[in-house]
Design a protein around this motif. Structure first.
Motif, PDB file in Angstrom:
ATOM      1  N   MET A   1     -22.935  -7.084 -18.736  1.00  0.00           N
ATOM      2  CA  MET A   1     -21.617  -7.562 -19.151  1.00  0.00           C
ATOM      3  C   MET A   1     -21.375  -8.986 -18.647  1.00  0.00           C
ATOM      4  O   MET A   1     -21.791  -9.347 -17.562  1.00  0.00           O
ATOM      5  N   GLU A   2     -20.695  -9.774 -19.472  1.00  0.00           N
ATOM      6  CA  GLU A   2     -20.399 -11.159 -19.108  1.00  0.00           C
ATOM      7  C   GLU A   2     -19.128 -11.241 -18.262  1.00  0.00           C
ATOM      8  O   GLU A   2     -18.204 -10.447 -18.437  1.00  0.00           O
ATOM      9  N   GLN A   3     -19.109 -12.215 -17.356  1.00  0.00           N
ATOM     10  CA  GLN A   3     -17.878 -12.508 -16.617  1.00  0.00           C
ATOM     11  C   GLN A   3     -16.861 -13.156 -17.565  1.00  0.00           C
ATOM     12  O   GLN A   3     -15.706 -12.786 -17.598  1.00  0.00           O
ATOM     13  N   LEU A   4     -17.378 -14.158 -18.327  1.00  0.00           N
ATOM     14  CA  LEU A   4     -16.478 -14.941 -19.170  1.00  0.00           C
ATOM     15  C   LEU A   4     -17.181 -15.373 -20.455  1.00  0.00           C
ATOM     16  O   LEU A   4     -18.278 -15.929 -20.412  1.00  0.00           O
ATOM     17  N   ILE A   5     -16.511 -15.134 -21.568  1.00  0.00           N
ATOM     18  CA  ILE A   5     -16.987 -15.667 -22.847  1.00  0.00           C
ATOM     19  C   ILE A   5     -15.983 -16.707 -23.324  1.00  0.00           C
ATOM     20  O   ILE A   5     -14.769 -16.465 -23.298  1.00  0.00           O
TER      21      ILE A   5
ATOM     22  N   ALA B   1     -15.556 -23.326 -15.280  1.00  0.00           N
ATOM     23  CA  ALA B   1     -15.993 -21.943 -15.041  1.00  0.00           C
ATOM     24  C   ALA B   1     -17.431 -21.911 -14.520  1.00  0.00           C
ATOM     25  O   ALA B   1     -17.762 -21.122 -13.638  1.00  0.00           O
ATOM     26  N   ALA B   2     -18.268 -22.794 -15.050  1.00  0.00           N
ATOM     27  CA  ALA B   2     -19.661 -22.815 -14.614  1.00  0.00           C
ATOM     28  C   ALA B   2     -19.751 -23.277 -13.161  1.00  0.00           C
ATOM     29  O   ALA B   2     -20.539 -22.756 -12.372  1.00  0.00           O
ATOM     30  N   ARG B   3     -18.919 -24.254 -12.817  1.00  0.00           N
ATOM     31  CA  ARG B   3     -18.917 -24.724 -11.425  1.00  0.00           C
ATOM     32  C   ARG B   3     -18.387 -23.646 -10.482  1.00  0.00           C
ATOM     33  O   ARG B   3     -18.705 -23.643  -9.306  1.00  0.00           O
ATOM     34  N   ALA B   4     -17.583 -22.730 -11.027  1.00  0.00           N
ATOM     35  CA  ALA B   4     -17.092 -21.616 -10.216  1.00  0.00           C
ATOM     36  C   ALA B   4     -18.084 -20.449 -10.253  1.00  0.00           C
ATOM     37  O   ALA B   4     -17.762 -19.336  -9.838  1.00  0.00           O
ATOM     38  N   GLU B   5     -19.274 -20.715 -10.791  1.00  0.00           N
ATOM     39  CA  GLU B   5     -20.370 -19.750 -10.849  1.00  0.00           C
ATOM     40  C   GLU B   5     -20.047 -18.498 -11.666  1.00  0.00           C
ATOM     41  O   GLU B   5     -20.464 -17.398 -11.342  1.00  0.00           O
ATOM     42  N   LEU B   6     -19.296 -18.683 -12.731  1.00  0.00           N
ATOM     43  CA  LEU B   6     -18.985 -17.559 -13.614  1.00  0.00           C
ATOM     44  C   LEU B   6     -20.033 -17.428 -14.721  1.00  0.00           C
ATOM     45  O   LEU B   6     -19.965 -16.521 -15.544  1.00  0.00           O
ATOM     46  N   LYS B   7     -20.990 -18.360 -14.777  1.00  0.00           N
ATOM     47  CA  LYS B   7     -22.053 -18.350 -15.802  1.00  0.00           C
ATOM     48  C   LYS B   7     -21.490 -18.087 -17.201  1.00  0.00           C
ATOM     49  O   LYS B   7     -21.878 -17.117 -17.876  1.00  0.00           O
TER      50      LYS B   7
ATOM     51  N   GLU C   1     -23.582 -27.628 -19.707  1.00  0.00           N
ATOM     52  CA  GLU C   1     -24.887 -26.965 -19.571  1.00  0.00           C
ATOM     53  C   GLU C   1     -25.507 -27.226 -18.204  1.00  0.00           C
ATOM     54  O   GLU C   1     -26.177 -26.371 -17.635  1.00  0.00           O
ATOM     55  N   LYS C   2     -25.221 -28.430 -17.670  1.00  0.00           N
ATOM     56  CA  LYS C   2     -25.769 -28.812 -16.365  1.00  0.00           C
ATOM     57  C   LYS C   2     -25.382 -27.806 -15.283  1.00  0.00           C
ATOM     58  O   LYS C   2     -26.168 -27.508 -14.391  1.00  0.00           O
ATOM     59  N   PHE C   3     -24.169 -27.247 -15.396  1.00  0.00           N
ATOM     60  CA  PHE C   3     -23.704 -26.308 -14.372  1.00  0.00           C
ATOM     61  C   PHE C   3     -23.964 -24.849 -14.755  1.00  0.00           C
ATOM     62  O   PHE C   3     -23.472 -23.939 -14.108  1.00  0.00           O
ATOM     63  N   GLY C   4     -24.690 -24.642 -15.839  1.00  0.00           N
ATOM     64  CA  GLY C   4     -25.123 -23.279 -16.129  1.00  0.00           C
ATOM     65  C   GLY C   4     -24.426 -22.578 -17.282  1.00  0.00           C
ATOM     66  O   GLY C   4     -24.587 -21.370 -17.467  1.00  0.00           O
ATOM     67  N   THR C   5     -23.668 -23.321 -18.092  1.00  0.00           N
ATOM     68  CA  THR C   5     -23.072 -22.689 -19.276  1.00  0.00           C
ATOM     69  C   THR C   5     -24.174 -22.393 -20.285  1.00  0.00           C
ATOM     70  O   THR C   5     -25.038 -23.235 -20.527  1.00  0.00           O
ATOM     71  N   ARG C   6     -24.166 -21.204 -20.861  1.00  0.00           N
ATOM     72  CA  ARG C   6     -25.111 -20.883 -21.935  1.00  0.00           C
ATOM     73  C   ARG C   6     -24.403 -21.137 -23.266  1.00  0.00           C
ATOM     74  O   ARG C   6     -23.434 -20.451 -23.581  1.00  0.00           O
TER      75      ARG C   6
ATOM     76  N   LEU D   1      -9.351 -21.967 -14.710  1.00  0.00           N
ATOM     77  CA  LEU D   1      -8.836 -21.650 -13.372  1.00  0.00           C
ATOM     78  C   LEU D   1      -8.138 -20.295 -13.375  1.00  0.00           C
ATOM     79  O   LEU D   1      -8.267 -19.509 -12.429  1.00  0.00           O
ATOM     80  N   GLU D   2      -7.418 -20.006 -14.453  1.00  0.00           N
ATOM     81  CA  GLU D   2      -6.747 -18.700 -14.558  1.00  0.00           C
ATOM     82  C   GLU D   2      -7.771 -17.575 -14.666  1.00  0.00           C
ATOM     83  O   GLU D   2      -7.615 -16.522 -14.043  1.00  0.00           O
ATOM     84  N   ALA D   3      -8.811 -17.792 -15.463  1.00  0.00           N
ATOM     85  CA  ALA D   3      -9.851 -16.770 -15.624  1.00  0.00           C
ATOM     86  C   ALA D   3     -10.530 -16.507 -14.282  1.00  0.00           C
ATOM     87  O   ALA D   3     -10.801 -15.351 -13.930  1.00  0.00           O
ATOM     88  N   GLU D   4     -10.780 -17.568 -13.547  1.00  0.00           N
ATOM     89  CA  GLU D   4     -11.425 -17.444 -12.240  1.00  0.00           C
ATOM     90  C   GLU D   4     -10.565 -16.591 -11.301  1.00  0.00           C
ATOM     91  O   GLU D   4     -11.052 -15.684 -10.617  1.00  0.00           O
ATOM     92  N   LYS D   5      -9.266 -16.883 -11.319  1.00  0.00           N
ATOM     93  CA  LYS D   5      -8.325 -16.142 -10.471  1.00  0.00           C
ATOM     94  C   LYS D   5      -8.285 -14.672 -10.882  1.00  0.00           C
ATOM     95  O   LYS D   5      -8.317 -13.771 -10.045  1.00  0.00           O
ATOM     96  N   PHE D   6      -8.238 -14.453 -12.190  1.00  0.00           N
ATOM     97  CA  PHE D   6      -8.204 -13.078 -12.723  1.00  0.00           C
ATOM     98  C   PHE D   6      -9.442 -12.301 -12.282  1.00  0.00           C
ATOM     99  O   PHE D   6      -9.344 -11.160 -11.810  1.00  0.00           O
ATOM    100  N   LEU D   7     -10.616 -12.920 -12.406  1.00  0.00           N
ATOM    101  CA  LEU D   7     -11.867 -12.237 -12.071  1.00  0.00           C
ATOM    102  C   LEU D   7     -11.949 -11.951 -10.576  1.00  0.00           C
ATOM    103  O   LEU D   7     -12.397 -10.887 -10.158  1.00  0.00           O
TER     104      LEU D   7
END
Lengths: 303, 109
Positions: free
Chosen positions: A1-5, A20-26, A69-74, A293-299
């Protein structure tokens, strides 16, 4: 399952992805049909801070993608065809694949509005265009129609006078919506004429446009007028079709709860898809940041 | 193979004739066209990925006019896929890499 789409690849989507990628949510991003969003079809962007000499729309979007992409976004160049935000986990369908995610950022933006007249699709590239910058070149010494009464329409009309011998702006009502400065510029241009209370109701031509059926909205009279090319600049529609029945819409735009929230916890919205008022690259980027930032807080709160 | 530069002079030989041995994807473009710039890296990547299966050529509409006029190009980017000497597919405007790849796959059948 993905953290964030993240759904959408304009300034809102990429900014959300960078945060989101910098917050390591991939984050997993689905680009949609118009990879890079509306800026892909613009030339110089002169109001995005940090580029004092301006930057070309496609170059700006390529840089944003690289940064995400540099920070890991697919980044996946596919289009989301359906969503189910009411289930848990949330589901995102892409063709025959279904992806699950804990959180979602909707950043599907808006697309140039078309007239949607019968047979319209076959005339694109055959005298009908939505991009004056791209296609004006092919209409040297020709007579053209520009449909629309806003700033974008007048900007296109002025640009097209570099090539065309005459440009007639068709305005649906009896007034221009465009800003005063654009009206003055257009009115001062000897190659530009205006036709008020006028709408195109049909195209004339077998394999390419040779004329248009124009309706006088004051008298309801219709007549065929010969013309070499038609450029459409009648605004944008938000891309919200797949969210009907899932998120609250207002005039087809997503109606945000608070700044970037929706009525569904974990689903956030950013950019033009929820913004009928400002519709700027920088404001889209700003809301993309907020949504991430909201998604990060939610997760974090859900772990 | 990387993309080749098409002109009014070599179009017949490099595209029409060449398509009798291998499909040819032609990209009509100009430097001032934003969606052309967006498509350019996609086409470049596909030219490499389908190396040996299709040939890819780019035609600058500022340098050539005859072929563009003959094909009725009035909007760019414009794409034509040639096979066996004739156009089998064409479209205008930007498109995702996946969709272009689909069109190439279809031309290879």
């Amino acid at each position: 399952m993905e953290q964030l789409i993240i759904i959408g690849s304009g300034p809102a989507g990429y900014t959300a992805a960078i945060y989101a990628a910098r917050a390591e949510l991939k984050p997993l991003m689905f680009c949609g049909d118009e990879v890079g969003g509306q800026l892909i079809t613009t030339t110089e962007v002169e109001n995005f801070p940090g580029f004092p000499d301006g930057i070309l729309g496609p170059d700006l979007m390529a840089a944003m993608r690289k940064q995400a992409e540099k920070f890991g976004t697919r980044v996946v160049e596919k289009k989301v065809t359906a969503v189910d935000f009411k289930s848990s986990p949330k589901k995102v369908t892409v063709g025959d694949e279904v992806f699950e995610a804990k959180s979602i950022i909707v950043a599907t933006g808006a697309s140039a509005r078309r007239l949607n007249l019968p047979g319209e699709a076959k005339y694109y590239g055959k005298g009908l265009s939505a991009c004056a910058t791209c296609d004006g070149f092919f209409f040297k010494n020709k007579n053209l129609f520009v449909v629309g009464g806003g700033d974008a329409a007048l900007e296109e009309a002025i640009f097209l006078t570099k090539f065309a011998s005459e440009v007639t702006v068709l305005v649906r009502t009896d007034v221009l919506r465009a800003s005063k400065i654009m009206q003055e510029r257009a009115e001062a241009n000897p190659k530009i004429k205006f036709m008020f209370n006028a709408s195109i109701v049909g195209y004339v031509g077998d394999d390419k446009i040779v004329g248009a059926r124009v309706k006088n909205n004051a008298t309801n009279e219709e007549k065929d007028i010969p013309i070499d090319g038609i450029f459409i600049a009648i605004g944008h529609d938000p891309n919200t079709k797949i969210f009907e029945g899932q998120l609250a819409l207002e005039k087809n735009y997503i109606k945000p709860v608070g700044f970037v929230g929706t009525e569904i916890p974990g689903v956030y919205v950013a950019g033009d898809v929820a913004d009928w008022r400002y519709r700027q690259a920088i404001s889209a980027a700003g809301t993309g940041c907020m949504a991430a930032l909201e998604a990060e807080k939610f997760l974090a709160g859900n772990e | 193979m990387s993309e080749i530069t098409l002109t009014d002079n070599n179009f017949e030989q490099e595209v029409v004739e060449a398509s009798k041995t291998m499909p040819v994807l032609t990209d009509f473009w100009a430097s001032w066209c934003p969606p052309c710039r967006a498509m350019s890296p996609i086409i470049e990547e596909l030219a490499k990925e389908y190396d040996g299966k299709i040939k890819v050529g780019k035609y600058n509409v500022e340098e050539g006019t005859v072929v563009a006029e003959k094909l009725g190009v009035q909007s760019i980017p414009a794409f034509f896929i040639y096979k066996n000497g004739v156009v089998i597919d064409s479209w205008v405007g930007a498109m995702s890499k996946e969709e272009v790849a689909k069109k190439i796959e279809k031309a290879l059948l």
